[in-house]
Scaffold this active site. Structure first.
Site, mmCIF file in Angstrom:
data_model
loop_
_atom_site.group_PDB
_atom_site.id
_atom_site.type_symbol
_atom_site.label_atom_id
_atom_site.label_comp_id
_atom_site.label_asym_id
_atom_site.label_seq_id
_atom_site.Cartn_x
_atom_site.Cartn_y
_atom_site.Cartn_z
ATOM 1 N N ARG A 56 -2.312 -7.781 0.724
ATOM 2 C CA ARG A 56 -1.239 -7.482 -0.225
ATOM 3 C C ARG A 56 0.083 -7.281 0.510
ATOM 4 O O ARG A 56 0.135 -7.128 1.727
ATOM 5 C CB ARG A 56 -1.582 -6.211 -1.008
ATOM 6 C CG ARG A 56 -2.706 -6.374 -2.001
ATOM 7 C CD ARG A 56 -3.108 -5.059 -2.648
ATOM 8 N NE ARG A 56 -3.820 -4.180 -1.735
ATOM 9 C CZ ARG A 56 -4.281 -2.975 -2.060
ATOM 10 N NH1 ARG A 56 -4.081 -2.499 -3.286
ATOM 11 N NH2 ARG A 56 -4.939 -2.250 -1.180
ATOM 12 N N LYS A 72 -0.864 0.073 2.084
ATOM 13 C CA LYS A 72 -1.810 1.068 2.586
ATOM 14 C C LYS A 72 -1.113 2.034 3.544
ATOM 15 O O LYS A 72 0.029 1.833 3.951
ATOM 16 C CB LYS A 72 -2.977 0.372 3.293
ATOM 17 C CG LYS A 72 -3.843 -0.456 2.344
ATOM 18 C CD LYS A 72 -4.422 0.343 1.198
ATOM 19 C CE LYS A 72 -5.506 1.297 1.638
ATOM 20 N NZ LYS A 72 -6.069 2.079 0.503
ATOM 21 N N TYR A 95 0.803 4.061 -0.562
ATOM 22 C CA TYR A 95 -0.411 4.828 -0.809
ATOM 23 C C TYR A 95 -0.740 5.616 0.456
ATOM 24 O O TYR A 95 -0.730 5.063 1.565
ATOM 25 C CB TYR A 95 -1.596 3.904 -1.128
ATOM 26 C CG TYR A 95 -1.564 3.273 -2.491
ATOM 27 C CD1 TYR A 95 -1.608 4.055 -3.649
ATOM 28 C CD2 TYR A 95 -1.515 1.892 -2.636
ATOM 29 C CE1 TYR A 95 -1.583 3.469 -4.911
ATOM 30 C CE2 TYR A 95 -1.493 1.294 -3.896
ATOM 31 C CZ TYR A 95 -1.528 2.090 -5.028
ATOM 32 O OH TYR A 95 -1.508 1.513 -6.276
ATOM 33 N N HIS A 129 -3.275 8.774 0.293
ATOM 34 C CA HIS A 129 -4.642 9.312 0.156
ATOM 35 C C HIS A 129 -4.934 10.331 1.272
ATOM 36 O O HIS A 129 -5.933 10.250 1.985
ATOM 37 C CB HIS A 129 -5.675 8.184 0.182
ATOM 38 C CG HIS A 129 -5.525 7.208 -0.948
ATOM 39 N ND1 HIS A 129 -5.782 7.539 -2.260
ATOM 40 C CD2 HIS A 129 -5.122 5.905 -0.960
ATOM 41 C CE1 HIS A 129 -5.554 6.496 -3.036
ATOM 42 N NE2 HIS A 129 -5.149 5.494 -2.278
ATOM 43 N N GLU A 161 0.113 7.347 -5.120
ATOM 44 C CA GLU A 161 -0.999 7.774 -5.980
ATOM 45 C C GLU A 161 -0.791 9.136 -6.623
ATOM 46 O O GLU A 161 -1.566 9.510 -7.513
ATOM 47 C CB GLU A 161 -2.329 7.757 -5.215
ATOM 48 C CG GLU A 161 -2.507 8.877 -4.190
ATOM 49 C CD GLU A 161 -1.925 8.553 -2.821
ATOM 50 O OE1 GLU A 161 -2.151 9.337 -1.888
ATOM 51 O OE2 GLU A 161 -1.244 7.515 -2.683
ATOM 52 N N ASP A 196 -11.411 5.871 -1.208
ATOM 53 C CA ASP A 196 -10.093 6.205 -0.637
ATOM 54 C C ASP A 196 -9.866 7.708 -0.597
ATOM 55 O O ASP A 196 -9.112 8.212 0.238
ATOM 56 C CB ASP A 196 -8.964 5.571 -1.464
ATOM 57 C CG ASP A 196 -8.643 4.154 -1.008
ATOM 58 O OD1 ASP A 196 -9.008 3.813 0.125
ATOM 59 O OD2 ASP A 196 -8.049 3.400 -1.790
#
Length: 370
Positions: free
Chosen positions: A15, A75, A94, A96, A118, A270
């Site tokens: 991505r 990520k 993101y 996490h 997120e 995740d």
């Protein structure tokens, strides 16, 4: 503001966090955009498309970090990037963090402004930047579950949708949120017998109204889960506690009661995973077995379908990225409570309570830094 678009370096992650169309919007708002060379190739966007939109192509991530006021990823930053993040530099991706102590500590040391996709949250509790990837992951969960039920992949040889005269497979989905409902749509469409477990009675009522007749809604209790686990062919872990570590709902002991060759798909990996035996896997080595139960625990599931995922993600992230770039992070957080909830680690302080609690770290309200 100079906005840096980084190439993803996580294993098999194709991505990209901004499309050429997004670059054009950034330029219309008066910002400059640096794009790392070949960042968009995996999603079908060549360097020339970014240049045509007005971006500057840059050869190295070091230059992106050095020149940009805000860097964007899909990520989380990996260890090779920890030392590149500058004090007060905005990192928008993101994160996490509740399942990543080493990353949390590195971001604290960097004193950057780390905003997590997120945990940006709307007043109704929805998570607008997690939603598109949850939609993709939920739908993928059933595709993968159906595939790994095949005996050649370690499953017990069940066709999820069955055929006339033969029972279909049984799918148990733990959690009736965005991942859960998208998994259920796919499983129901294949013709499987589907159970959705959730703790919210209003949510169960809603799902009962919108789902087809082969989908059954049940209140999530330990006893119900123990019973269904013994009969399931595919179990999808779709539980989310915003920004926090996922609860462990399928224990090692419960695996012993499940049919050999059952497939469990942990979409919550995740956030640490919601099965006790879960550990992150990759697209090139996606499964492993424990007690004869096949585990699919790929930590970046949407990365396998980057052309769909990139467009879905950037549709959601771009308006927030533009607002942060237009106003700067402080004003953006002061004026938009949704963005303020995205603050996870800011200037060395943990500003998201669930992350601090996960590792016993001091928590400081973001309001004190605004």
């Amino acid at each position: 503001m100079i906005v840096g678009i980084l190439k993803e370096i996580k294993s098999e992650e194709n991505r990209v966090c901004m499309t050429p169309a997004g670059v054009e919007v950034m330029l219309q708002n008066g910002h400059a955009v640096l794009v790392e060379k070949n960042a968009g190739v995996g999603s079908g966007f060549e360097n020339e498309a970014y240049e045509k939109a007005g971006a500057e192509i840059v050869d190295t991530p070091e230059e992106i970090y050095e020149r940009s006021g805000m860097v964007m990823h899909v990520k989380e930053p990996l260890p090779s990037e920890y030392g590149l993040i500058r004090e007060d530099q905005i990192v928008f991706t993101y994160l996490h963090l509740a399942a990543a102590e080493e990353l949390t500590q590195a971001l604290m040391r960097s004193k950057g402004v780390c905003i997590a996709y997120e945990t940006i949250q709307k007043p109704d509790g929805s998570l607008p930047l997690l939603t598109p990837m949850s939609e993709v992951a939920g739908r993928m969960a059933i595709q993968q579950g159906a595939k790994y039920l095949e005996m050649a992949h370690g499953g017990h040889g069940i066709l999820l949708g069955g055929v006339p005269g033969v029972d279909p497979g049984m799918v148990v989905i733990i959690g009736g949120g965005v991942v859960g409902i998208n998994a259920a749509k796919m499983a129901c469409g294949l013709g499987a017998k589907v159970y959705i477990l959730d703790k919210s009675l209003p949510r169960l009522r809603y799902l009962s109204d919108v789902m087809p007749p082969n989908c059954f809604m049940l209140m999530a209790t330990p006893a119900t889960l123990r019973d269904l686990a013994t009969r399931a062919d595919v179990v999808v872990g779709a539980v989310l506690v915003t920004g926090a570590k996922a609860p462990k709902l399928i224990t090692r002991e419960m695996l012993g009661t499940m049919k050999k060759g059952t497939v469990i798909v942990d979409v919550a990996i995740d956030q640490g995973g919601c099965f006790e035996t879960s550990k992150p896997t990759t697209h090139s080595d996606p499964i492993y077995s424990v007690d004869g139960v096949v585990h699919y625990c790929v930590a970046n599931m949407p990365g396998a379908v980057p052309k769909t995922s990139t467009l879905a993600l950037t549709n959601a992230t771009l308006p927030y990225a533009v607002e942060i770039a237009n106003k700067g992070w402080r004003q953006a957080m002061q004026e938009n409570a949704e963005i303020k909830l995205g603050a996870n680690v800011v200037q060395g302080k943990v500003t998201f309570k669930a992350v601090a609690e996960a590792f016993g770290l001091d928590y400081q309200s973001i309001d004190s830094l605004l």
